[in-house]
Design a protein around this motif. Structure first.
Motif, mmCIF file in Angstrom:
data_model
loop_
_atom_site.group_PDB
_atom_site.id
_atom_site.type_symbol
_atom_site.label_atom_id
_atom_site.label_comp_id
_atom_site.label_asym_id
_atom_site.label_seq_id
_atom_site.Cartn_x
_atom_site.Cartn_y
_atom_site.Cartn_z
ATOM 1 N N VAL A 108 1.011 -1.062 0.097
ATOM 2 C CA VAL A 108 0.103 0.217 -0.327
ATOM 3 C C VAL A 108 1.065 1.210 -0.139
ATOM 4 C CG1 VAL A 108 -1.669 1.479 1.134
ATOM 5 C CG2 VAL A 108 -1.815 -1.212 1.576
ATOM 6 N N PHE A 109 1.034 2.083 -0.989
ATOM 7 C CA PHE A 109 1.679 3.133 -1.045
ATOM 8 C C PHE A 109 0.783 4.449 -1.570
ATOM 9 C CE2 PHE A 109 2.469 3.177 -5.404
ATOM 10 C CZ PHE A 109 2.415 1.720 -5.927
ATOM 11 N N PRO A 110 1.218 5.764 -0.749
ATOM 12 C CA PRO A 110 0.444 6.847 -1.335
ATOM 13 C C PRO A 110 0.710 7.183 -2.679
ATOM 14 C CG PRO A 110 2.286 7.468 0.151
ATOM 15 C CD PRO A 110 2.475 5.994 0.261
ATOM 16 N N ASP A 111 -0.498 7.826 -2.844
ATOM 17 C CA ASP A 111 -0.328 8.697 -4.258
ATOM 18 C C ASP A 111 0.524 9.797 -4.222
ATOM 19 O OD1 ASP A 111 -1.265 9.037 -6.674
ATOM 20 O OD2 ASP A 111 -3.191 9.808 -6.272
ATOM 21 N N ARG A 112 1.076 10.346 -5.231
ATOM 22 C CA ARG A 112 2.019 11.213 -5.412
ATOM 23 C C ARG A 112 1.427 12.181 -6.510
ATOM 24 N NH1 ARG A 112 6.495 9.955 -2.628
ATOM 25 N NH2 ARG A 112 6.293 7.913 -2.423
ATOM 26 N N LEU A 113 2.172 13.539 -6.494
ATOM 27 C CA LEU A 113 1.592 14.443 -7.543
ATOM 28 C C LEU A 113 3.023 14.566 -8.375
ATOM 29 C CD1 LEU A 113 -0.224 16.530 -8.540
ATOM 30 C CD2 LEU A 113 0.859 18.312 -7.229
ATOM 31 N N ARG A 114 2.834 14.494 -9.753
ATOM 32 C CA ARG A 114 4.070 14.982 -10.459
ATOM 33 C C ARG A 114 3.721 15.868 -11.514
ATOM 34 N NH1 ARG A 114 7.656 10.378 -10.183
ATOM 35 N NH2 ARG A 114 6.380 8.790 -9.250
ATOM 36 N N HIS A 115 4.839 16.397 -11.971
ATOM 37 C CA HIS A 115 4.551 17.646 -12.924
ATOM 38 C C HIS A 115 5.170 17.483 -14.239
ATOM 39 C CE1 HIS A 115 2.840 20.086 -9.864
ATOM 40 N NE2 HIS A 115 3.462 19.552 -8.963
ATOM 41 N N LEU A 116 4.906 18.299 -15.085
ATOM 42 C CA LEU A 116 5.220 18.465 -16.752
ATOM 43 C C LEU A 116 6.708 18.909 -16.723
ATOM 44 C CD1 LEU A 116 2.298 19.622 -18.101
ATOM 45 C CD2 LEU A 116 2.879 17.426 -18.343
ATOM 46 N N HIS A 117 7.388 18.146 -17.233
ATOM 47 C CA HIS A 117 9.031 18.500 -17.466
ATOM 48 C C HIS A 117 8.900 19.472 -18.710
ATOM 49 C CE1 HIS A 117 10.810 14.744 -15.228
ATOM 50 N NE2 HIS A 117 10.525 15.590 -14.569
ATOM 51 N N CYS A 153 -0.318 16.030 -12.101
ATOM 52 C CA CYS A 153 -0.596 14.626 -12.737
ATOM 53 C C CYS A 153 -0.406 13.681 -11.507
ATOM 54 C CB CYS A 153 0.396 14.205 -13.687
ATOM 55 S SG CYS A 153 1.218 15.461 -14.657
ATOM 56 N N TYR A 154 -1.284 12.775 -11.202
ATOM 57 C CA TYR A 154 -1.335 11.874 -9.799
ATOM 58 C C TYR A 154 -0.901 10.327 -10.431
ATOM 59 C CZ TYR A 154 -2.881 15.250 -6.979
ATOM 60 O OH TYR A 154 -3.264 16.570 -6.055
ATOM 61 N N ASP A 155 0.006 9.749 -9.544
ATOM 62 C CA ASP A 155 0.298 8.486 -9.748
ATOM 63 C C ASP A 155 -0.701 7.685 -10.089
ATOM 64 O OD1 ASP A 155 3.053 8.923 -9.555
ATOM 65 O OD2 ASP A 155 3.568 7.924 -7.771
ATOM 66 N N SER A 156 -1.697 7.630 -9.232
ATOM 67 C CA SER A 156 -2.968 6.802 -9.657
ATOM 68 C C SER A 156 -3.499 6.900 -10.691
ATOM 69 C CB SER A 156 -4.064 6.911 -8.355
ATOM 70 O OG SER A 156 -4.445 8.391 -8.413
ATOM 71 N N ASP A 157 -3.427 7.988 -11.569
ATOM 72 C CA ASP A 157 -3.999 8.119 -12.918
ATOM 73 C C ASP A 157 -2.849 7.724 -13.934
ATOM 74 O OD1 ASP A 157 -6.373 9.300 -11.861
ATOM 75 O OD2 ASP A 157 -5.568 11.174 -11.970
ATOM 76 N N ILE A 158 -1.730 8.165 -13.621
ATOM 77 C CA ILE A 158 -0.667 7.644 -14.368
ATOM 78 C C ILE A 158 -0.393 6.003 -14.555
ATOM 79 C CG2 ILE A 158 1.879 7.654 -14.946
ATOM 80 C CD1 ILE A 158 2.108 10.472 -13.193
#
Ligand SMILES: *[C@@H]1O[C@H](CO)[C@@H](O)[C@H](O)[C@H]1NC(C)=O
Ligand SMILES: *[C@@H]1O[C@H](CO)[C@@H](O)[C@H](O)[C@H]1NC(C)=O
Ligand SMILES: *[C@@H]1O[C@H](CO)[C@@H](O)[C@H](O)[C@H]1NC(C)=O
Length: 786
Positions: free
Chosen positions: A104-113, A266-271
């Protein structure tokens, strides 16, 4: 299998770090947030007809009565098994104790490069033996772009003369009122969007500012998709700059868009859901110009999704990030991902500053509106001085919104410093305050790297040294009680610029923060001032009030470099359908070059000095050579699992990434993490006292050139007394597909280093049969323990 105590401990650690971030007085500590849950795939009791029902039942068995809803956001079944859901942290810990829950791991927020590049790369349509012809321009290959969506009406995505959609394709075109069902065609064959993870954290999105559909309201996804696989469009330009034919790397390859990035990121769960869908839809290549902080691979949805993709033969290229020029900034570093940094091309957009004292300072810009009056000098003011901002020096020096006093800057050219708000937004602040022009100066951390922007007023960008010179001139004139003046001279588009390529200042650099035994980035590709398609929703500067509309726009970033490699991978795969993702990367790496168009080592834009392997990896991609590399360093999913064993990941951690049980006892016998059959080599020595240190690598090369061929080795030693020997020195192949091994031994004497200091030297190992040159960089790092 019971969850490992270390994983549980790590989760608790992560959660406690979350909790300590929230304000001490709040009782929000147990507020629901999104978690990604990995489940053992084969343990579903038969009473549950679907995995989703089983997951829901698992959730309701652990949730506390205080939790109102624990709704499932996504279920994953192709590159990952499990689901994501919004849960309270205590419920997440409880879920972790269920026997069929692996992680179980927490979702993370990512950004466009956040186009001349095909020609610069040597892709000529007239070349009958070239890569484009051989691969039929990538026809029948599908590139999945995980990004901000797409503007499907752009000419770059037309489908004239394309064959029907490949029979293997299982994807879909999700329609909505703003993305009608006819939006897909034989070019854009798939379009989906993933926002459940985003909305679970941010609430339902505001549909006046973003499209809840695959349509792109940002521009980034349209730009990257057309770099990878845009059709030929002529004439193409942005506001008159970079006129010519625009084309992507693989002009006939098919595109599928997977929108995961929204206004807040962008969220890891969606990626992860996008990876799952893309692989199941049947893409050949995944292009991902998104990133975030580097975490262990078993907590990293991009690394986990990419592993599943690689296992199915899907090539994943990802941007290295824009955190350069400092060291240890590279992201997306998993060894099964191809990590791409950015270089310049031989095109420039000079826009020079001419000062009242006659001095000329070079700058760049793609401003396309009415210019300043020719020959006229305007008063110039530094926004950070008392004559400029009037407000507090810091926010006015950066030209933040509302920081400039119209009485002080009206009618003048304003010098602003880079930082905080976007480069184009500063132009708007100056324009609103009545300035006639803007000069944007780099800070010391930006160095001399320049990025051209579509500003909303006459504006140019200058380096840190140029900015200092202009500030000195302004204060000298002020002391002499005379009026400082300047103008900006826009010189259009210049080509055949030398030197090129140069490693872009912003391009993220090694060493690899997660796995120092694997050199990252892998390669660099064009990423500075790249012309590609742009949506109608946004002006070319990207700022909300910019009402200009352009078919193309010029952007910079490793985000732009990554899709160049994605398109090239599609061409290579079309020419060599049997090649694995590792074989494609090997071909790109061993044929990459490290000298510029003057024949000297590529420079680093941030310093003007020679760049190193930590900046460019194996070098700059050379597509034509990559088509016929001679030898390749191949890898399978099991090799990567051995690598994870040798990186001291637990069996449970390895299972989270690979969905398989590793046999680490076998791998450990095989040696160390650097023994992964990678096309570059990295030896890391910890110096304990002054003595001799040594290590060795075993590599296996596969002959993909001529059946009977004899390769001889040349070693370019790293210097500093480091010895590199290769045995045997000759490899004799009798057939195509044959594999041969060799051993590389590295010996080094400890060097004088401060406590905690390190020193890096690099050389190369070159195999040649007289026709092919197969080059691997070798990096030797000495670290002095603290
Ligand atoms: C959505 O955004 C628009 C434009 O920024 C704003 O006017 C509107 O109030 C927002 N709607 C909601 C529901 O937040
Ligand atoms: C660039 O090279 C010069 C001359 O070799 C050297 O003095 C300087 O320190 C170098 N700069 C950086 C940032 O490495
Ligand atoms: C793994 O652990 C062993 C034993 O503690 C150590 O020697 C080795 O350096 C570690 N490897 C990595 C990659 O951390």
């Amino acid at each position: 299998m019971p969850p490992s105590t270390t994983a549980l401990f790590l989760l608790l650690l992560l959660l406690s770090s979350f909790l300590s971030l929230s304000t001490p007085s709040s009782n929000n500590d147990n507020n629901p947030r999104t978690f990604i849950v990995q489940v053992q795939p084969d343990s579903k009791p038969s009473i549950f007809p679907t995995h989703k029902l089983w997951y829901e039942s698992s959730l309701s068995s652990i949730t506390t009565p205080t939790t109102t809803t624990s709704s499932i956001l996504h279920t994953y079944e192709t590159v990952f098994h499990g689901f994501s859901a919004k849960l309270s942290p205590t419920d997440a810990i409880r879920l972790q104790t269920l026997p069929h829950v692996l992680a179980v791991f927490p979702d993370r927020l990512r950004h466009l490069h956040t186009t001349r590049s095909p020609q610069f790369l040597g892709l000529k349509t007239t070349d009958s033996a070239g890569l484009l012809k051989e691969s039929d321009f990538g026809s029948d290959l599908v590139i999945g772009v995980i990004d901000t969506g797409i503007w499907p009406e752009r000419q770059s995505f037309h489908d004239r003369d394309l064959a029907p959609v490949p029979a293997k394709w299982r994807g879909a075109c999700t329609s909505s009122p703003d993305f009608p069902s006819g939006s897909c065609n034989r070019k854009l064959i798939g379009a989906r969007f993933f926002c459940d993870g985003y909305e679970a954290t941010n609430g339902r999105m505001n549909q006046t500012t973003e499209f809840r559909s695959p349509r792109d309201s940002d521009g980034h996804g349209t730009h990257t998709a057309s770099i990878a696989a845009g059709r030929y469009v002529f004439p193409a330009s942005t506001l008159g700059y970079a006129r010519g034919v625009a084309a992507g790397m693989a002009p006939k390859a098919r595109l599928a868009t997977y929108k995961v990035c929204w206004n807040a990121g962008c969220y890891d769960s969606d990626i992860l859901a996008a990876f799952d869908a893309a692989v199941s839809d049947g893409v050949d290549v995944i292009s991902l110009s998104v990133g975030g902080v580097v975490v262990p691979y078993y907590l990293d949805a991009i690394a986990i999704g990419s592993f599943g993709a690689m296992e199915r033969g899907v090539f994943v290229s990802a941007s290295a990030g824009n955190g350069g020029p400092g060291g240890l900034t590279v992201t997306n570093v998993a060894p099964w991902v191809t990590t791409v940094g950015a270089g310049t091309i031989d095109r420039d957009f000079p826009a020079d500053v001419k000062l009242g004292n006659g001095k000329v300072i070079s700058g760049v810009s793609v401003y396309g509106g009415p210019g300043l009056a020719p020959g006229k000098l305007y008063p110039i003011v530094y926004a950070g001085s008392s004559e400029g901002g009037g407000g507090d020096g810091y926010s006015s020096s950066l030209c933040l919104d509302g920081s400039l006093d119209p009485k002080l800057v009206g009618g003048k050219i304003v010098l602003c410093d880079r930082g905080i708000n976007s480069r184009a937004a500063k132009g708007e602040v100056v324009k609103k305050a009545g300035g006639v022009g803007m000069i944007l100066a780099n800070g010391v951390f930006d160095g001399e790297g320049l990025v051209a922007d579509c500003h909303v007023l006459p504006a140019t960008a200058v380096g840190a040294a140029g900015g200092d010179e202009i500030r000195r001139y302004i204060s000298a004139e002020a002391k002499a009680k005379s009026l400082p003046t300047a103008t900006i001279v826009f010189r259009g588009t210049k080509v055949d610029v030398k030197p090129a390529p140069v490693v872009a200042s912003f391009s993220a650099r090694g060493p690899n923060p997660e796995s120092p035994e694997i050199l990252k980035p892998d390669v660099i590709a064009p990423g500075l001032n790249i012309l590609a398609a742009w949506p109608d929703k946004v002006g070319p500067s990207g700022i909300p009030n910019d009402k200009r509309r352009t078919e193309f726009n010029i952007l910079s970033g490793t985000s732009m470099a990554c899709p160049h490699v994605s398109g090239l991978a599609a061409l290579l795969k079309a020419a060599h359908p049997e090649w694995s993702p590792a074989a494609i990367r090997s071909a790109l790496m061993t044929t990459a070059y490290t000298v510029d168009n003057r024949g000297e080592t590529m420079l680093d834009e941030s310093t003007g000095n020679a760049s190193t392997v930590l900046d460019f990896g194996a070098g700059h991609v050379h597509p034509q050579k990559a088509m016929d590399p001679g030898l390749i360093y191949d890898l399978t999913a099991f090799d990567y699992m051995d690598f994870l064993c040798n990186s001291n990941y637990t069996l449970n951690n390895i299972r989270v990434v690979s969905r398989k049980t590793a046999d680490c006892s076998g791998a450990k016998r095989a040696g160390h993490a650097g023994n992964l059959n990678y096309p570059s080599l990295s030896a890391v020595f910890q110096q304990y006292g002054k003595h001799k240190m040594s290590t060795h690598f075993i590599r296996t090369v596969t002959n993909v050139g001529d059946p009977n061929s004899v390769y001889k080795v040349t070693v370019k030693p790293p210097g500093g007394g480091i010895q590199v020997t290769v045995q045997p020195e000759k490899l004799v192949f009798r057939r195509v597909g044959q594999k041969l091994n060799f051993l590389v031994r590295v010996e080094a004497m400890a060097v004088k280093l401060a406590s905690g200091g390190s020193s890096t030297k690099s050389g190369s190992i070159i195999w040649s049969d007289g026709k092919h040159t197969v080059t691997s960089p070798i990096v030797v790092t000495m670290q002095q323990p603290i």
